[in-house]
Design an enzyme around this catalytic site. Sequence first.
Site: not given
Lengths: 245, 79
Positions: B35-37
Amino acid sequence: MRDRVAIVTGASSGIGRVVAIHLAKLGARVVLISNESIRILEALEEVRAISPESEAFEADVTSFPCLEESVKLTLEKFGRIDILVNNAGITRDALLVRMSLADWERVLAVNLTSVFQLTRMILKPMMKARYGRIVNISSVVGVTGNPGQANYVASKAGLVGFSKSIALEIASRNITVNCVAPGFIATAMTDALNPKAKEAILSRIPMGAMGSPEDVAHAVAFLASERAGYITGETLHVNGGLYMG
Amino acid sequence: MSNIAERVKKIVVEQLGVEASQVTEEANFVEDLGADSLDTVELVMALEEEFGCEISDDAAEKIVTVKQAIEFIKKSLDG
């Protein structure tokens, strides 16, 4: 943009009103936001004649609760927000040595901080929908500078940097963020200029005339359209050749 | 209770586009599930919607594994 839902701030007069009408003509359901109580109803009437489901909220863009309520009611009525045009803007001109802190803060609050607030509110529904078009109305003076307008220019340049940053943050969600930077457009805001200043400006415009709000509205509508989906973080100049980005 | 865990895992699968087998309780959203931010923000939004609760930004920052998400939801539903 049939049935798209578009919020336009500062929609009761000037460029904002013409943008609202133009988006309505293209099939969008428009939500007008303005703090001008009578004019917003006039504008709504005009927009509803074209796009009957359109709506208006009398709200001061510097009031967080007002904006929040407007967004909430928009989502309740339409269930979505596809387009946001941050257009509301004011001037409080003075040479810097004579500019009061109040004039600085007021212009930044209306022209820039309101954009932060409103954009933040509508991003979540746009992210969920994996679709969004945000168009911020900057100004040619935001890139060229203008004596007597340090506050206005700072806010308009701020919008360009803001737009680029948000464009990067949410590009992967099919949400674009762009600016339209009008030059000198015939509205009440430029009517207020003294005749000498106007003449000096006209002499610098290669096309030899002020632009119309319609000229700006066409540019906004393009960036707000589905077709402009691969354009983001960009500033589109609409100024008759006065400045070329 | 296991129902909550399953619902949380299902949302993680949907939001992050990962295989259900990857979503162990120990899995870290960023390190293990890619996951990215922005994904983590959306994950929190989806959890809020699914369970009708509100997750503050401070609380959201502390939810970095599947287990922490499940525990947070359980706690907030109990409260």
